[in-house]
Design a protein around this motif. Structure first.
Motif, PDB file in Angstrom:
ATOM      1  N   MET A   1       0.821  -1.214   0.000  1.00  0.00           N
ATOM      2  CA  MET A   1       0.000   0.000   0.000  1.00  0.00           C
ATOM      3  C   MET A   1       0.854   1.262   0.000  1.00  0.00           C
ATOM      4  SD  MET A   1      -3.018  -1.084   2.706  1.00  0.00           S
ATOM      5  CE  MET A   1      -3.861   0.483   2.498  1.00  0.00           C
TER       6      MET A   1
ATOM      7  N   HIS B   1       0.507   3.768   3.053  1.00  0.00           N
ATOM      8  CA  HIS B   1      -0.623   4.695   3.077  1.00  0.00           C
ATOM      9  C   HIS B   1      -0.842   5.201   4.501  1.00  0.00           C
ATOM     10  CE1 HIS B   1      -4.862   6.002   2.710  1.00  0.00           C
ATOM     11  NE2 HIS B   1      -4.583   6.155   1.425  1.00  0.00           N
ATOM     12  N   TRP B   2      -1.413   6.394   4.607  1.00  0.00           N
ATOM     13  CA  TRP B   2      -1.585   6.991   5.938  1.00  0.00           C
ATOM     14  C   TRP B   2      -2.446   6.120   6.844  1.00  0.00           C
ATOM     15  CZ3 TRP B   2      -6.328   8.171   7.994  1.00  0.00           C
ATOM     16  CH2 TRP B   2      -7.397   8.243   7.104  1.00  0.00           C
TER      17      TRP B   2
END
Length: 361
Positions: free
Chosen positions: A110, A113-114
């Motif tokens: 990912m 991702h945050w």
């Protein structure tokens, strides 16, 4: 698994207890390695066109045998005051494990991702909430999932530390090595599984030796000796793979497997003995459950942690051999930390014992 340790801890004492713990760790560790060999065979066999799904067939005869034999051969043990289920503690522990394992496992794919970072950040408040909840449960007279009174025992805390570092390293190592042999060197699942045979043989031999080694030099020195064998074994493995790549086989992996297998057996045997040593018999279930939980969580964390290093190396354009080297280097750092803390803990314990003896004199 917690029931096995608890039954051993309650029903056996002295040499029989030590021998049973040694056999438990040897069979458990050997089975972990056999799983690689048997899994490779089942994937190769491709039963009914199931491909990799056939590995789940292993569970059927094992569970059937346990159901049939347990009532005939395992003595029943119960607490004087049966405990209920710690619902809040169970929920918080599950969320804590998920908040660590899931983002670490999915982070590389990912691109961090945050959401992954946010999930990791939740681990700290969840850990604090879990601790406060368990303290509150214990004060109310309810047996918590992770009893704070047991967590205050030095051997239990040290057992947790050992489990987090070692079992993460162990499971991660098995994962990245199998991946390197298959995706990197091009071995079939059957060939890759067979490459672990020597590791299994030496692990079993080391487990049988561990009881005598512990009796001769003590628990902590045995754990330290195990680390001192695994780290050179990993260095030899990296050198061997460099020489035989891209055609590693069972024979070429035998020498590093000797050091790694026996060293791992010493660490596993010492871990169980140290972790259970100060736990009262009436809390054997809770104590063994805590150790088993942290062990299983660490074994889930290992492939995610070493897999991150492995996948990041591949994303940077390096080959499978370099990715494996990077993962093993991280493993050696973690094992080095375990060895250093074990030496410190051993010296501290021996110093306290000496002071106690002098005080009594």
């Amino acid at each position: 698994m917690p029931q096995i340790l608890a039954t051993i801890h309650v029903c056996l004492k002295g040499h029989s207890h030590s021998r049973a713990i040694g056999l438990y760790s040897s069979i458990g560790g050997l089975s972990f390695i056999i799983g690689q060999v048997l899994g490779g065979f089942l994937v190769h066999a491709n039963i009914a066109g199931s491909e990799w799904r056939s590995i789940f067939l292993i569970n059927l005869p094992v569970c059937a045998a346990v159901l049939f034999l347990s009532s005939r051969h395992i003595p029943e043990t119960r607490r004087e005051n049966p405990a209920g289920i710690d619902g809040p503690g169970t929920l918080l522990l599950a969320l804590l494990i998920i908040s660590i394992l899931l983002p670490v496992a999915l982070g590389p794919s990912m691109h961090w991702h945050w959401l992954c970072l946010a999930a990791l950040a939740c681990a700290v408040p969840l850990a604090i909430a879990l601790w406060k909840t368990e303290v509150r449960q214990e004060r109310r007279g309810v047996l918590p999932l992770l009893p704070p009174s047991l967590l205050r025992l030095p051997t239990v805390r040290f057992g947790f530390f050992t489990a987090i570092l070692f079992f993460a390293c162990w499971s991660g190592f098995m994962f990245v090595l199998a991946l390197t042999l298959q995706a990197g060197a091009g071995l079939t699942p059957l060939q890759s599984g067979n490459s672990f045979i020597a590791l299994g043989v030496f692990f079993f031999a080391g487990s049988l030796l561990s009881t005598r080694v512990v009796a001769r030099i003590g628990l902590l020195p045995t754990l330290i000796l195990g680390c001192a064998m695994v780290i050179p074994g990993l260095l030899i493995l990296l050198w061997v793979l460099q020489q035989v790549w891209p055609a590693p086989n069972l024979l070429s992996l035998t020498i590093p497997s000797l050091f790694i297998g026996i060293g791992q057996a010493f660490i596993v045997g010492a871990f169980y003995r140290i972790g259970m040593s100060q736990i009262p018999p009436d809390q054997a279930g809770s104590g063994s459950a805590m150790l088993s939980t942290i062990q299983q969580a660490s074994m889930g964390f290992g492939p995610a942690l070493l897999g991150v290093v492995f996948s990041q190396s591949l994303l940077q354009g390096r080959n499978y051999q370099h990715a494996f080297n990077a993962s093993v280097q991280l493993e050696m750092v973690l094992l080095g930390a375990l060895m250093a803390v074990s030496i410190w803990y051993f010296l501290r314990t021996r110093s306290r014992t000496r002071l106690a003896v002098q005080g009594n004199t």
